[in-house]
Design a protein around this motif. Structure first.
Motif, short mmCIF file in Angstrom:
data_model
loop_
_atom_site.label_atom_id
_atom_site.label_comp_id
_atom_site.label_asym_id
_atom_site.label_seq_id
_atom_site.Cartn_x
_atom_site.Cartn_y
_atom_site.Cartn_z
N VAL A 132 0.84 -1.19 0.00
CA VAL A 132 0.00 0.00 0.00
C VAL A 132 0.88 1.25 0.00
N ILE A 133 0.70 2.08 -1.02
CA ILE A 133 1.47 3.32 -1.16
C ILE A 133 0.54 4.52 -1.05
N ALA A 134 0.79 5.39 -0.09
CA ALA A 134 0.03 6.63 0.03
C ALA A 134 0.76 7.72 -0.75
N VAL A 135 0.07 8.37 -1.67
CA VAL A 135 0.64 9.50 -2.41
C VAL A 135 0.22 10.76 -1.67
N ALA A 136 1.15 11.37 -0.96
CA ALA A 136 0.77 12.43 -0.01
C ALA A 136 1.70 13.63 -0.09
N THR A 193 -2.71 13.81 -7.47
CA THR A 193 -3.74 13.01 -8.15
C THR A 193 -3.24 12.48 -9.48
N THR A 194 -2.54 13.31 -10.23
CA THR A 194 -1.96 12.86 -11.50
C THR A 194 -1.01 11.70 -11.26
N THR A 195 -0.21 11.80 -10.20
CA THR A 195 0.72 10.74 -9.87
C THR A 195 -0.01 9.47 -9.44
N ASN A 211 -11.06 13.84 -7.51
CA ASN A 211 -10.43 14.05 -8.82
C ASN A 211 -9.90 12.75 -9.43
N SER A 212 -9.44 11.85 -8.59
CA SER A 212 -9.01 10.55 -9.12
C SER A 212 -10.19 9.79 -9.71
N GLN A 271 -5.73 -9.34 -2.81
CA GLN A 271 -6.25 -9.41 -4.17
C GLN A 271 -5.46 -8.53 -5.14
N TYR A 272 -4.58 -7.69 -4.60
CA TYR A 272 -3.84 -6.73 -5.43
C TYR A 272 -2.36 -6.76 -5.08
N ASP A 273 -1.53 -6.45 -6.08
CA ASP A 273 -0.09 -6.33 -5.83
C ASP A 273 0.26 -4.96 -5.27
N PHE A 274 -0.44 -3.92 -5.77
CA PHE A 274 -0.23 -2.57 -5.27
C PHE A 274 -1.57 -1.90 -5.03
N ILE A 275 -1.66 -1.20 -3.92
CA ILE A 275 -2.83 -0.36 -3.63
C ILE A 275 -2.31 1.06 -3.46
N VAL A 276 -2.82 1.97 -4.28
CA VAL A 276 -2.36 3.37 -4.28
C VAL A 276 -3.44 4.25 -3.66
N LEU A 277 -3.07 5.03 -2.65
CA LEU A 277 -4.02 5.90 -1.96
C LEU A 277 -3.77 7.35 -2.38
N ASP A 278 -4.77 7.98 -2.96
CA ASP A 278 -4.67 9.40 -3.33
C ASP A 278 -5.17 10.24 -2.16
#
Length: 288
Positions: free
Chosen positions: A4-8, A17-19, A44-45, A118-125
Motif C-alpha cells: 500500500v502506497i500513500a501519495v501524499a 492526483t496525477t501521480t 479528482n481521481s 487481491q492486489y499487488d499494489f494499492i495506491v491511496l490518493d
C-alpha cells in the motif's frame, strides 16, 4: 499481501492526483494488479478515470464509516488490472463524524485488510491537507510517495509532511517508510530547477527517485477524457515517465538490497529549508 502506497503532500498543486492515477495505471499496464483508492473529497481521481461523482454509489466515505466492505466499493476501470474505490464530496464529513469514533485512525486500514491479498499494489490518493483523512491513509499505508516541485515553497511543505510521518510512525504505524520523493511538473529548461534538483539529491540522497515527471500537456489533458495518460497517449513524455516510475518502484520492491533501508529515513538529513543554500536564495528573492 498487496503493498500500500500513500501519495501524499499537504501542499496542493504538486501533482498528487496525477501521480496516483498514472502510477496505479502503469502498475496495471505492467500486468500487476492494482487498486486506486480515492481518499480526497474532491474526487479528482474518480473523475480522472471517467467516473461521475455519484452520492448514491459506495465510496471511501462508506469504508471509513464502516457502512460497507472494501470489495463492495471496488469498481473495475477501462484498463484491465486496474480498479478503483471512488470518492465523493460527502467524504469531507468524515473529518467531523469520526472525531469521537473509536479507532478512528485505523478505519481505512481495517477496511482494506479484506482486499489486500487481491492486489499487488494499492495506491491511496490523499487530500492536500494533514487531516483525519490523510491520517487514515498514512496509517493504512506501508510507504509514502511524496510528489513535489523543484521550488522553495514545495520544500516547506515536504518538511512539515516528513515531521508528521515521523510522529505517526511513533504513535500508529511503526512500519511506515518513505517510498521516495518524486519531482513532478519538472521543466529542465530552467537553471533554477536544475540547481534545486542538485540540492535535493544532496540532502535526500537515495530517497529522491531517479524518475522525473516533466511538464506535459498530455498529462493535463488526459483527466478531461477520463483516462490515464497511457490510454490517452501512451507515447507522450508524461505517460512514459510514469511507466518508468512504476518500474523503478517495482524494482526497488523486488530488490530491497538496492533500495534505501526504511530506518534511514529523510528525517536524518537536514530538512529545514533554511539549511538549503538554493532555498535561502529563493527566500531572499521572495521577501524582497
Amino acid at each position: 499481501m498487496g503493498h500500500v502506497i500513500a501519495v501524499a503532500n499537504q501542499k496542493g498543486g504538486v501533482g498528487k492526483t496525477t501521480t496516483a492515477i498514472n502510477l496505479a495505471a502503469s502498475f496495471a499496464a505492467a500486468e500487476v494488479k492494482s487498486l486506486l483508492v480515492d481518499c480526497d473529497p474532491q474526487a479528482n481521481s474518480t473523475g480522472g478515470l471517467g467516473f461521475a461523482r455519484d452520492p448514491d454509489r459506495l465510496s471511501t466515505y462508506h469504508l471509513l464509516l464502516a457502512e460497507a466492505a472494501a470489495d463492495q466499493a471496488v469498481i473495475p476501470t477501462e484498463l484491465e488490472g486496474l480498479s478503483i474505490i471512488p470518492s465523493h464530496k460527502n467524504l469531507i464529513g468524515a473529518n467531523i463524524e469520526l472525531v469521537g469514533a473509536e479507532e478512528r485512525e485505523f478505519r481505512l486500514r481495517t477496511a482494506l485488510q479484506s482486499v489486500r491479498d487481491q492486489y499487488d499494489f494499492i495506491v491511496l490518493d490523499c487530500p492536500p491537507a494533514l487531516d483525519l483523512l490523510t491520517l487514515n491513509a498514512l496509517v493504512a499505508a506501508d510507504s509514502v510517495l511524496v510528489p513535489m516541485q523543484a521550488e522553495y515553497f514545495a520544500l516547506e511543505g515536504v518538511s512539515e509532511l516528513l515531521d508528521t510521518i515521523e510522529r505517526l510512525r511513533l504513535s500508529f504505524n511503526p512500519e511506515l517508510h518513505i517510498e521516495g520523493v518524486v519531482l513532478t511538473m519538472y521543466d529542465d529548461r530552467t537553471n533554477l530547477a536544475q540547481q534545486v534538483t542538485q540540492e535535493l539529491k544532496r540532502h535526500f540522497g537515495d530517497r529522491l527517485l531517479e524518475t522525473i515527471i516533466p511538464r506535459n500537456i498530455r498529462l493535463a489533458e488526459a483527466p478531461s477524457y477520463g483516462k490515464p495518460a497511457l490510454l490517452y497517449d501512451v507515447r507522450s513524455r508524461g505517460a512514459e515517465s510514469y511507466i518508468k516510475l512504476a518500474k523503478e518502484i517495482m524494482h526497488r520492491k523486488m530488490n530491497p538490497a538496492t533500495a534505501p533501508a526504511p530506518e534511514s529515513n529523510l528525517e536524518q538529513n537536514p530538512q529545514d529549508p533554511e539549511d538549503l543554500s538554493i532555498s535561502n536564495e529563493l527566500k531572499r528573492v521572495n521577501e524582497s
